[in-house]
Design a protein around this motif. Structure first.
Motif, PDB file in Angstrom:
ATOM      1  N   ALA A  85      -1.703  18.658  -3.550  1.00 49.90           N
ATOM      2  CA  ALA A  85      -0.326  18.170  -3.644  1.00 49.90           C
ATOM      3  C   ALA A  85      -0.081  17.167  -2.523  1.00 49.90           C
ATOM      4  CB  ALA A  85       0.651  19.332  -3.535  1.00 49.90           C
ATOM      5  N   TYR A  86       0.310  15.952  -2.892  1.00 48.55           N
ATOM      6  CA  TYR A  86       0.529  14.886  -1.919  1.00 48.55           C
ATOM      7  C   TYR A  86       1.975  14.393  -1.981  1.00 48.55           C
ATOM      8  CZ  TYR A  86      -4.474  14.199  -0.951  1.00 48.55           C
ATOM      9  OH  TYR A  86      -5.781  14.361  -0.552  1.00 48.55           O
ATOM     10  N   GLN A  87       2.438  13.916  -0.852  1.00 46.50           N
ATOM     11  CA  GLN A  87       3.696  13.191  -0.743  1.00 46.50           C
ATOM     12  C   GLN A  87       3.349  11.745  -0.418  1.00 46.50           C
ATOM     13  OE1 GLN A  87       6.562  14.772  -1.275  1.00 46.50           O
ATOM     14  NE2 GLN A  87       8.072  13.187  -0.784  1.00 46.50           N
ATOM     15  N   SER A  88       3.949  10.814  -1.152  1.00 47.42           N
ATOM     16  CA  SER A  88       3.629   9.410  -0.941  1.00 47.42           C
ATOM     17  C   SER A  88       4.672   8.741  -0.059  1.00 47.42           C
ATOM     18  CB  SER A  88       3.552   8.672  -2.278  1.00 47.42           C
ATOM     19  OG  SER A  88       4.831   8.595  -2.884  1.00 47.42           O
ATOM     20  N   ARG A  89       4.193   7.782   0.733  1.00 51.79           N
ATOM     21  CA  ARG A  89       5.076   6.957   1.551  1.00 51.79           C
ATOM     22  C   ARG A  89       4.645   5.510   1.410  1.00 51.79           C
ATOM     23  NH1 ARG A  89       6.415   7.544   8.072  1.00 51.79           N
ATOM     24  NH2 ARG A  89       7.925   5.818   8.141  1.00 51.79           N
ATOM     25  N   LEU A  90       5.568   4.660   0.964  1.00 55.26           N
ATOM     26  CA  LEU A  90       5.274   3.256   0.756  1.00 55.26           C
ATOM     27  C   LEU A  90       5.090   2.558   2.101  1.00 55.26           C
ATOM     28  CD1 LEU A  90       7.813   2.453  -2.097  1.00 55.26           C
ATOM     29  CD2 LEU A  90       5.417   3.107  -2.305  1.00 55.26           C
ATOM     30  N   ALA A  91       4.065   1.706   2.163  1.00 54.98           N
ATOM     31  CA  ALA A  91       3.756   1.044   3.427  1.00 54.98           C
ATOM     32  C   ALA A  91       4.698  -0.110   3.722  1.00 54.98           C
ATOM     33  CB  ALA A  91       2.312   0.537   3.411  1.00 54.98           C
ATOM     34  N   GLY A  92       5.289  -0.712   2.679  1.00 58.63           N
ATOM     35  CA  GLY A  92       6.163  -1.862   2.923  1.00 58.63           C
ATOM     36  C   GLY A  92       6.913  -2.293   1.688  1.00 58.63           C
ATOM     37  N   GLY A  93       7.467  -1.358   0.949  1.00 56.90           N
ATOM     38  CA  GLY A  93       8.209  -1.694  -0.258  1.00 56.90           C
ATOM     39  C   GLY A  93       7.473  -1.286  -1.515  1.00 56.90           C
TER      40      GLY A  93
ATOM     41  N   PRO B 156     -10.445   0.349  -4.259  1.00 53.10           N
ATOM     42  CA  PRO B 156     -10.450   1.623  -4.991  1.00 53.10           C
ATOM     43  C   PRO B 156     -10.584   2.803  -4.038  1.00 53.10           C
ATOM     44  CG  PRO B 156     -11.984   0.048  -5.965  1.00 53.10           C
ATOM     45  CD  PRO B 156     -11.564  -0.524  -4.656  1.00 53.10           C
ATOM     46  N   ALA B 157      -9.728   3.801  -4.208  1.00 48.93           N
ATOM     47  CA  ALA B 157      -9.753   4.989  -3.351  1.00 48.93           C
ATOM     48  C   ALA B 157      -9.830   6.235  -4.233  1.00 48.93           C
ATOM     49  CB  ALA B 157      -8.503   5.049  -2.474  1.00 48.93           C
ATOM     50  N   ARG B 158     -10.828   7.098  -3.941  1.00 48.41           N
ATOM     51  CA  ARG B 158     -11.013   8.335  -4.696  1.00 48.41           C
ATOM     52  C   ARG B 158     -10.415   9.505  -3.932  1.00 48.41           C
ATOM     53  NH1 ARG B 158     -14.239  12.530  -4.004  1.00 48.41           N
ATOM     54  NH2 ARG B 158     -14.922  13.778  -5.779  1.00 48.41           N
ATOM     55  N   PHE B 159      -9.742  10.423  -4.668  1.00 50.26           N
ATOM     56  CA  PHE B 159      -9.247  11.649  -4.070  1.00 50.26           C
ATOM     57  C   PHE B 159      -9.099  12.707  -5.156  1.00 50.26           C
ATOM     58  CE2 PHE B 159      -5.734   8.895  -5.119  1.00 50.26           C
ATOM     59  CZ  PHE B 159      -4.749   9.712  -5.654  1.00 50.26           C
TER      60      PHE B 159
ATOM     61  N   GLY C 178      -4.405  17.995   0.948  1.00 54.11           N
ATOM     62  CA  GLY C 178      -5.757  17.503   1.102  1.00 54.11           C
ATOM     63  C   GLY C 178      -5.892  16.543   2.262  1.00 54.11           C
ATOM     64  N   GLU C 179      -7.058  15.894   2.330  1.00 53.60           N
ATOM     65  CA  GLU C 179      -7.282  14.890   3.362  1.00 53.60           C
ATOM     66  C   GLU C 179      -6.326  13.716   3.157  1.00 53.60           C
ATOM     67  OE1 GLU C 179      -9.368  14.822   5.997  1.00 53.60           O
ATOM     68  OE2 GLU C 179      -9.922  16.908   5.562  1.00 53.60           O
ATOM     69  N   PRO C 180      -5.806  13.126   4.239  1.00 50.49           N
ATOM     70  CA  PRO C 180      -4.930  11.955   4.092  1.00 50.49           C
ATOM     71  C   PRO C 180      -5.651  10.827   3.346  1.00 50.49           C
ATOM     72  CG  PRO C 180      -4.856  12.804   6.334  1.00 50.49           C
ATOM     73  CD  PRO C 180      -5.968  13.524   5.649  1.00 50.49           C
ATOM     74  N   VAL C 181      -4.901  10.107   2.529  1.00 52.83           N
ATOM     75  CA  VAL C 181      -5.466   9.032   1.727  1.00 52.83           C
ATOM     76  C   VAL C 181      -4.634   7.777   1.942  1.00 52.83           C
ATOM     77  CG1 VAL C 181      -6.070   8.246  -0.597  1.00 52.83           C
ATOM     78  CG2 VAL C 181      -6.255  10.679  -0.015  1.00 52.83           C
ATOM     79  N   SER C 182      -5.302   6.659   2.194  1.00 57.10           N
ATOM     80  CA  SER C 182      -4.635   5.366   2.295  1.00 57.10           C
ATOM     81  C   SER C 182      -4.992   4.541   1.064  1.00 57.10           C
ATOM     82  CB  SER C 182      -5.071   4.622   3.564  1.00 57.10           C
ATOM     83  OG  SER C 182      -4.655   5.312   4.727  1.00 57.10           O
ATOM     84  N   LEU C 183      -3.984   4.180   0.283  1.00 52.23           N
ATOM     85  CA  LEU C 183      -4.180   3.313  -0.867  1.00 52.23           C
ATOM     86  C   LEU C 183      -3.843   1.893  -0.429  1.00 52.23           C
ATOM     87  CD1 LEU C 183      -2.493   5.479  -3.666  1.00 52.23           C
ATOM     88  CD2 LEU C 183      -4.834   5.581  -2.779  1.00 52.23           C
ATOM     89  N   LEU C 184      -4.859   1.016  -0.438  1.00 50.03           N
ATOM     90  CA  LEU C 184      -4.715  -0.330   0.085  1.00 50.03           C
ATOM     91  C   LEU C 184      -4.929  -1.353  -1.021  1.00 50.03           C
ATOM     92  CD1 LEU C 184      -6.793   0.154   3.357  1.00 50.03           C
ATOM     93  CD2 LEU C 184      -4.300   0.282   3.100  1.00 50.03           C
TER      94      LEU C 184
ATOM     95  N   GLY D 203       0.800  -1.211   0.000  1.00 52.01           N
ATOM     96  CA  GLY D 203       0.000   0.000   0.000  1.00 52.01           C
ATOM     97  C   GLY D 203       0.836   1.265   0.000  1.00 52.01           C
ATOM     98  N   VAL D 204       0.132   2.407  -0.056  1.00 53.81           N
ATOM     99  CA  VAL D 204       0.755   3.728  -0.112  1.00 53.81           C
ATOM    100  C   VAL D 204      -0.042   4.678   0.771  1.00 53.81           C
ATOM    101  CG1 VAL D 204       1.546   5.599  -1.605  1.00 53.81           C
ATOM    102  CG2 VAL D 204       1.402   3.278  -2.519  1.00 53.81           C
ATOM    103  N   GLU D 205       0.645   5.499   1.535  1.00 55.64           N
ATOM    104  CA  GLU D 205       0.008   6.552   2.321  1.00 55.64           C
ATOM    105  C   GLU D 205       0.302   7.899   1.654  1.00 55.64           C
ATOM    106  OE1 GLU D 205      -1.953   6.206   4.963  1.00 55.64           O
ATOM    107  OE2 GLU D 205      -1.750   4.018   4.880  1.00 55.64           O
ATOM    108  N   LEU D 206      -0.765   8.688   1.435  1.00 55.66           N
ATOM    109  CA  LEU D 206      -0.628  10.018   0.834  1.00 55.66           C
ATOM    110  C   LEU D 206      -0.926  11.072   1.886  1.00 55.66           C
ATOM    111  CD1 LEU D 206      -2.467   9.491  -2.586  1.00 55.66           C
ATOM    112  CD2 LEU D 206      -0.046   9.142  -2.047  1.00 55.66           C
ATOM    113  N   ARG D 207      -0.003  12.000   2.047  1.00 48.54           N
ATOM    114  CA  ARG D 207      -0.164  13.097   2.998  1.00 48.54           C
ATOM    115  C   ARG D 207       0.226  14.390   2.301  1.00 48.54           C
ATOM    116  NH1 ARG D 207      -2.226   9.399   4.894  1.00 48.54           N
ATOM    117  NH2 ARG D 207      -2.094   8.520   6.991  1.00 48.54           N
ATOM    118  N   GLY D 208      -0.542  15.468   2.599  1.00 44.10           N
ATOM    119  CA  GLY D 208      -0.222  16.745   1.966  1.00 44.10           C
ATOM    120  C   GLY D 208      -1.303  17.766   2.188  1.00 44.10           C
TER     121      GLY D 208
END
Length: 217
Positions: free
Chosen positions: A87-95, A79-82, A69-75, A62-67
């Motif tokens: 402007a978001y910064q992504s952080r990989l959840a585990g590779g 499907p995740a809408r945003f 807008g509202e935080p978004v978790s891509l799992l 997965g991916v966590e988006l922070r910036g």
């Protein structure tokens, strides 16, 4: 109905080096686009003002988006809408992950994204005006694992290998039947139904030499 393997499409490396994207299909009038990105490292997500985005993690944790807008978790398989405006910064959840991305222009396209397998219900994005006008629905199925498109129209029934996708009209296969039993929480295919005004331009599957994006995913 068009059928192709997205792995054979030209990769578009990101300017920041965080991964590559392949565009599966795109509207000639920039009303919508579907792509698959391989994200190898944390980094910025590009802004797309005026667009809604829907992302589905096909592989990886997965991916966590922070910036802005509202935080978004891509799992995985969800499907995740945003909004593409933030402007978001992504952080990989585990590779590294592989993510399917849909972009729809608000007021010009409306879409529904659902997964075969996965963990969440369908997700809606975009909008169309209520004014009269004939509408066209583009149906797209992206196979993560092998399966068969099935439906009442014999011409829309066909086999899809893992990595293949089909694009056609609204009758382009009503169901995707995986060749093997689905694993709970793991997506077998992604179905996208995209509605636009029929008076607009058509769409294409890109081909030719690789291009270069001017930002992140």
């Amino acid at each position: 109905m068009t059928q192709a393997n997205w792995l054979a499409l030209p990769p578009e490396p990101w300017k920041n080096g965080g991964g590559v994207t392949r565009t599966l299909a795109a509207d000639a009038g920039a009303r919508w686009r579907v792509s698959i990105a391989d994200i190898d490292a944390d980094g910025p997500y590009s802004c797309f003002p005026g667009y809604d985005r829907v992302s589905v993690v096909l592989m990886g944790q997965g991916v966590e988006l922070r910036g802005d807008g509202e935080p978004v978790s891509l799992l995985p398989g969800a499907p995740a809408r945003f909004a593409g405006d933030a402007a978001y910064q992504s952080r990989l959840a585990g590779g590294p992950v592989r993510v399917l991305n849909l972009f729809v222009q608000r007021g010009a396209a409306r879409a529904r994204v659902a997964c075969v397998g996965g963990t969440a219900q369908a997700c809606a994005a975009g909008s169309l005006p209520d004014a009269a006008g004939e509408r066209q629905t583009i149906r797209m199925t992206v196979a993560v694992s092998a399966g068969r498109l099935s439906g009442p129209d014999p011409g829309a029934q066909r086999e899809l290998a893992a990595g293949e996708f089909s694009v056609g009209g609204g009758a382009a296969g009503d169901l995707f039947l995986p060749s093997e039993a689905t694993v709970p929480g793991r997506v077998a295919a992604v179905r996208l139904d995209i509605a636009v005004l029929a008076s607009g331009p058509g769409f294409s599957i890109p081909s030719g030499a690789p291009g270069r994006r001017q930002g992140g995913c």
